[in-house]
Design a protein around this motif. Sequence first.
Motif, PDB file in Angstrom:
ATOM      1  N   THR A 135       0.815  -1.216   0.000  1.00 53.98           N
ATOM      2  CA  THR A 135       0.000   0.000   0.000  1.00 53.98           C
ATOM      3  C   THR A 135       0.852   1.272   0.000  1.00 53.98           C
ATOM      4  OG1 THR A 135      -0.076  -0.111   2.412  1.00 53.98           O
ATOM      5  CG2 THR A 135      -1.908  -1.116   1.199  1.00 53.98           C
ATOM      6  N   SER A 136       2.168   1.117   0.028  1.00 55.65           N
ATOM      7  CA  SER A 136       3.023   2.304   0.089  1.00 55.65           C
ATOM      8  C   SER A 136       2.975   3.078  -1.235  1.00 55.65           C
ATOM      9  CB  SER A 136       4.461   1.909   0.394  1.00 55.65           C
ATOM     10  OG  SER A 136       5.010   1.183  -0.686  1.00 55.65           O
ATOM     11  N   ARG A 137       3.307   4.370  -1.168  1.00 48.93           N
ATOM     12  CA  ARG A 137       3.259   5.226  -2.363  1.00 48.93           C
ATOM     13  C   ARG A 137       4.242   4.751  -3.428  1.00 48.93           C
ATOM     14  NH1 ARG A 137       6.082   9.700  -4.058  1.00 48.93           N
ATOM     15  NH2 ARG A 137       4.946  11.155  -5.414  1.00 48.93           N
ATOM     16  N   ARG A 139       5.436   1.776  -3.920  1.00 50.88           N
ATOM     17  CA  ARG A 139       4.995   0.518  -4.530  1.00 50.88           C
ATOM     18  C   ARG A 139       3.932   0.779  -5.590  1.00 50.88           C
ATOM     19  NH1 ARG A 139       4.199  -3.025  -7.120  1.00 50.88           N
ATOM     20  NH2 ARG A 139       3.991  -5.248  -6.711  1.00 50.88           N
ATOM     21  N   LYS A 140       3.076   1.759  -5.334  1.00 50.25           N
ATOM     22  CA  LYS A 140       2.053   2.106  -6.313  1.00 50.25           C
ATOM     23  C   LYS A 140       2.678   2.756  -7.548  1.00 50.25           C
ATOM     24  CE  LYS A 140      -1.697   2.608  -2.967  1.00 50.25           C
ATOM     25  NZ  LYS A 140      -2.638   3.537  -2.296  1.00 50.25           N
ATOM     26  N   ILE A 141       3.790   3.500  -7.347  1.00 53.96           N
ATOM     27  CA  ILE A 141       4.461   4.120  -8.493  1.00 53.96           C
ATOM     28  C   ILE A 141       5.035   3.044  -9.415  1.00 53.96           C
ATOM     29  CG2 ILE A 141       6.486   5.484  -9.177  1.00 53.96           C
ATOM     30  CD1 ILE A 141       6.019   7.191  -6.695  1.00 53.96           C
ATOM     31  N   ILE A 142       5.663   2.051  -8.810  1.00 56.37           N
ATOM     32  CA  ILE A 142       6.240   0.968  -9.614  1.00 56.37           C
ATOM     33  C   ILE A 142       5.136   0.148 -10.272  1.00 56.37           C
ATOM     34  CG2 ILE A 142       7.643  -1.122  -9.545  1.00 56.37           C
ATOM     35  CD1 ILE A 142       9.113   0.100  -7.137  1.00 56.37           C
ATOM     36  N   ALA A 181      12.926   3.863  -8.596  1.00 52.05           N
ATOM     37  CA  ALA A 181      11.731   4.277  -7.858  1.00 52.05           C
ATOM     38  C   ALA A 181      11.612   3.557  -6.510  1.00 52.05           C
ATOM     39  CB  ALA A 181      10.477   4.015  -8.698  1.00 52.05           C
ATOM     40  N   ASP A 182      12.511   2.623  -6.250  1.00 53.58           N
ATOM     41  CA  ASP A 182      12.496   1.859  -5.002  1.00 53.58           C
ATOM     42  C   ASP A 182      13.483   2.497  -4.019  1.00 53.58           C
ATOM     43  OD1 ASP A 182      12.748  -0.006  -2.966  1.00 53.58           O
ATOM     44  OD2 ASP A 182      12.532  -1.718  -4.324  1.00 53.58           O
TER      45      ASP A 182
END
Length: 247
Positions: A135-137, A139-142, A181-182
């Motif tokens: 649910t982290s931001r 993780r959503k970007i990737i 992005a990580d």
Amino acid sequence: MDYIFKIFRFDPRKDAAPYEQEFSVDWGDTEKVTVLDALFKIQQTQDKTLSFRYSCRLAMCGSCALVINGKEGLACKTLVKDLGSGPISLTPLRHLPVIKDLTVDLKSLINRLKKIEPYFIPRTSTLEPAIIKPTSRERKIIGMNTECIACGSCVSACTMMHWAPEYIGPMGLNRAFCLIADSRDWPGNRLARLGDENGVYRCHMEFNCTDVCPKHISPTRGIHYLKRQIFWQAMKSLISFRRGKGE
């Protein structure tokens, strides 16, 4: 029902030039027949010398990627009934050397990946696996980009690969995007290398790679993200320089 397949044939060891060979396949009920099924039948009943690559047969490994009727796709995922009643054209992936018929040499894809150090480098040493919450931001970007199966379809569809063979290409840049992005990854000089003449600025945002990806990933979105990161990194260096902190 008879289906006509026009298949690219070329054996560099004995053929002077590529040619097209036509095969007719009678399937009857074709509801669940795939292009890979047709290739097996042609090889088993008409020409055992026909060469093609496959592995999982579940659209998970990417080994059977081809250009089917002019567009990249997975042979094991593409149903014959969806290709219309006309002749079905099968050619190898573009921008890659042909080993034989529909089998291409993937070494150049691997070499392009090596340019971006495609492996995770932890920022901090830990004995436990690093955690990134779903649910982290970040993780959503990737998002789905981590689901790449490295089939090479995006590289084949990329027009820039024709004009700039040394271009890293959408597959390598998508991998770089997932790493940069990580926040757990140590980017080192990776971002700087992506900004050179064979990096992200070769991409003209035509979305051809996004259009053909069998996993519905958008490498173009990842490349756009990398361009923004390179821009902001340059701006930070400029601000530091104006404050007298630059090298």
